[in-house]
Design a protein around this motif. Structure first.
Motif, PDB file in Angstrom:
ATOM      1  N   GLY A 113      18.085  11.799  14.196  1.00 60.39           N
ATOM      2  CA  GLY A 113      17.134  11.025  13.751  1.00 60.39           C
ATOM      3  C   GLY A 113      17.610   9.465  13.675  1.00 60.39           C
ATOM      4  O   GLY A 113      18.664   9.168  13.682  1.00 60.39           O
ATOM      5  N   GLY A 114      16.575   8.542  13.755  1.00 56.61           N
ATOM      6  CA  GLY A 114      17.066   7.188  13.762  1.00 56.61           C
ATOM      7  C   GLY A 114      17.294   6.848  15.147  1.00 56.61           C
ATOM      8  O   GLY A 114      17.124   7.539  16.074  1.00 56.61           O
ATOM      9  N   LEU A 125      25.445  -0.178  16.435  1.00 53.24           N
ATOM     10  CA  LEU A 125      24.830   0.238  15.264  1.00 53.24           C
ATOM     11  C   LEU A 125      24.098   1.480  15.281  1.00 53.24           C
ATOM     12  O   LEU A 125      23.601   2.228  15.987  1.00 53.24           O
ATOM     13  CB  LEU A 125      23.779  -0.675  14.863  1.00 53.24           C
ATOM     14  N   LYS A 126      24.021   2.166  13.822  1.00 56.57           N
ATOM     15  CA  LYS A 126      23.162   3.225  13.395  1.00 56.57           C
ATOM     16  C   LYS A 126      21.773   2.530  12.628  1.00 56.57           C
ATOM     17  O   LYS A 126      22.321   2.035  11.634  1.00 56.57           O
ATOM     18  CB  LYS A 126      23.910   4.481  12.846  1.00 56.57           C
ATOM     19  N   VAL A 127      20.813   2.821  12.946  1.00 57.35           N
ATOM     20  CA  VAL A 127      19.697   2.301  12.278  1.00 57.35           C
ATOM     21  C   VAL A 127      18.556   3.415  11.980  1.00 57.35           C
ATOM     22  O   VAL A 127      18.198   4.186  12.914  1.00 57.35           O
ATOM     23  CB  VAL A 127      19.059   1.215  13.036  1.00 57.35           C
ATOM     24  N   ASP A 128      18.605   3.932  10.403  1.00 59.01           N
ATOM     25  CA  ASP A 128      17.563   4.971  10.435  1.00 59.01           C
ATOM     26  C   ASP A 128      16.811   4.640   8.897  1.00 59.01           C
ATOM     27  O   ASP A 128      16.814   3.288   8.445  1.00 59.01           O
ATOM     28  CB  ASP A 128      18.243   6.151  10.165  1.00 59.01           C
ATOM     29  N   GLU A 129      16.014   5.518   8.368  1.00 56.36           N
ATOM     30  CA  GLU A 129      15.395   4.964   7.190  1.00 56.36           C
ATOM     31  C   GLU A 129      16.083   4.654   6.135  1.00 56.36           C
ATOM     32  O   GLU A 129      15.811   3.683   5.316  1.00 56.36           O
ATOM     33  CB  GLU A 129      14.563   6.371   6.757  1.00 56.36           C
ATOM     34  N   GLY A 130      17.336   4.847   6.161  1.00 49.28           N
ATOM     35  CA  GLY A 130      18.350   4.538   5.001  1.00 49.28           C
ATOM     36  C   GLY A 130      18.937   3.317   5.287  1.00 49.28           C
ATOM     37  O   GLY A 130      19.307   2.625   4.298  1.00 49.28           O
ATOM     38  N   GLY A 131      18.637   2.550   6.461  1.00 48.69           N
ATOM     39  CA  GLY A 131      19.021   1.219   6.502  1.00 48.69           C
ATOM     40  C   GLY A 131      19.953   1.140   8.045  1.00 48.69           C
ATOM     41  O   GLY A 131      19.919   1.796   8.797  1.00 48.69           O
TER      42      GLY A 131
END
Ligand SMILES: *[C@@H]1O[C@H](CO)[C@@H](O)[C@H](O)[C@H]1NC(C)=O
Length: 362
Positions: A113-114, A125-131
């Motif tokens: 996800g993300g 970077l990792k970008v997901d719902e959490g930030g």
């Protein structure tokens, strides 16, 4: 003797001496130590097909460099204002996440996800719902990732991504064109160990990265060599690198797997065709590079757009679409095919271009 003392002669000598001193100073202070850049000759006849795109998100997408589409058909792009923006199936745009940085380039979906996002300021970077989280800012040998450019995730979770240059950043990428030396590399991030290693070093601007349909090889684009390389991940050639396609009629930028197993690659037009010769001339490049305004003028001659479709086994171009006049699309950096349409990202436009490609003559 009388001629030598003539005032015009004296003025002439002074002017030439001043000009010589000026050029000498530029040579000494130049930020580049250039190699000749050999731009392949191309006999391609412009078709300007890219002029017929629809414009998506016009006005709200400054420089949407890359595009990724998730399993639900939601389309993502990263823009110059530090935002990851997405277009829902119903065509509405949403400002999804802000990274607060200004070097966002490649975006790729992740199975967990993300998104995986390449940030030319911070790394991978990792970008997901959490930030937003930084996955990799350095390689295990301690060297900094200075110009993360494009990423792709393999089904085992490994992330292959490019680090375009160890000398110049996104804001002065054109100096890397002028220098034309191999300062980039292909990297691999291992999410299980949290390590980042070099897969291929010494690439002349490591740019787009894509996996083949069966993940038996990956393709990495080497922009200032006008070619893409194939790196084998499986089979008898595992670990070996060879040329996938060369003599491209533009510097390859992002590359993406198409639904039929072929690849779409965006080809930067680095200068007007008649100016290609200046890229061979190292003294000229050294002087020009010392003056930001001149660099800007030369960079502004990059005003056309081109994308190519390359078959799964490489070696040739199957389709070539362009806007040679830069009338609608220019500085196109990526092409992603989805459900019969080609989506075009660009560092020069404020929209994403969309063009039907299925069942078309081109
Ligand atoms: C479009 O889809 C998104 C996501 O499903 C939803 O939040 C939004 O309200 C929809 N907009 C319209 C105008 O239908």
């Amino acid at each position: 003797m009388a001629a030598l003392q003539h005032p015009l002669f004296l003025i002439g000598s002074l002017v030439s001496a001043a000009a010589a001193a000026f050029v000498l100073q530029a040579l000494l202070q130049s930020p580049v130590s250039p190699e000749p850049l050999l731009v392949p000759r191309s006999d391609f006849t412009p078709n300007n097909i890219l002029q017929s795109v629809d414009r998506l998100g016009e006005g709200i997408l400054p420089g949407p460099e890359d595009i990724a589409v998730d399993g639900d058909g939601v389309l993502y792009t990263a823009t110059r204002d530090g935002w990851i923006k997405r277009m829902h199936r119903n065509g509405t745009w949403e400002e999804w996440k802000s990274t607060g940085t200004h070097g966002l380039l490649g975006v790729a979906t992740s199975m967990a996800g993300g998104l995986l996002v390449c940030d030319a300021e911070k790394g991978l970077l990792k970008v997901d719902e959490g930030g937003v989280a930084v996955l990799a800012s350095h390689v295990d040998d301690g060297s900094q990732i200075r110009f993360a450019d494009e990423a792709v995730e393999a089904s085992d979770g490994s992330v292959y991504f490019s680090d375009a240059s160890d000398k110049f950043g996104l804001h002065n990428w054109y100096l890397d064109v002028l220098e034309a030396r191999p300062r980039g590399r292909l990297l691999k991030y291992d999410p299980w160990k949290g390590t980042t290693s070099v897969v291929i070093g010494g690439l002349a601007f490591a740019n787009g990265v894509a996996l083949s349909a069966g993940e038996d090889f990956l393709v990495v684009c080497e922009s200032w060599k006008f070619r893409c390389l194939r790196y084998w991940l499986k089979g008898e050639h595992k670990g070996q690198t060879e040329v996938f396609i060369e003599n491209l009629p533009g510097a390859p930028d992002n590359i993406n797997l198409a639904p039929d197993g072929s690849f779409w690659v965006a080809l930067l037009q680095l200068s007007h065709r008649r100016l290609d010769v200046v890229h061979r001339w190292t003294t000229f490049k050294r002087v020009v590079a010392a003056f930001p305004k001149l660099v800007g003028l030369l960079q502004a001659t990059n005003s056309a757009a081109m994308v190519a479709n390359v078959p799964a086994d490489g070696g040739r171009i199957a389709r070539l679409l362009d806007d040679s006049e830069g009338k609608v699309m220019y500085f196109v950096t990526s092409a992603v095919e989805l459900e019969g349409y080609l989506y075009l990202g660009s560092l020069g436009t404020n929209f994403i271009g969309r063009l039907p490609v299925e069942g078309s003559d081109y």
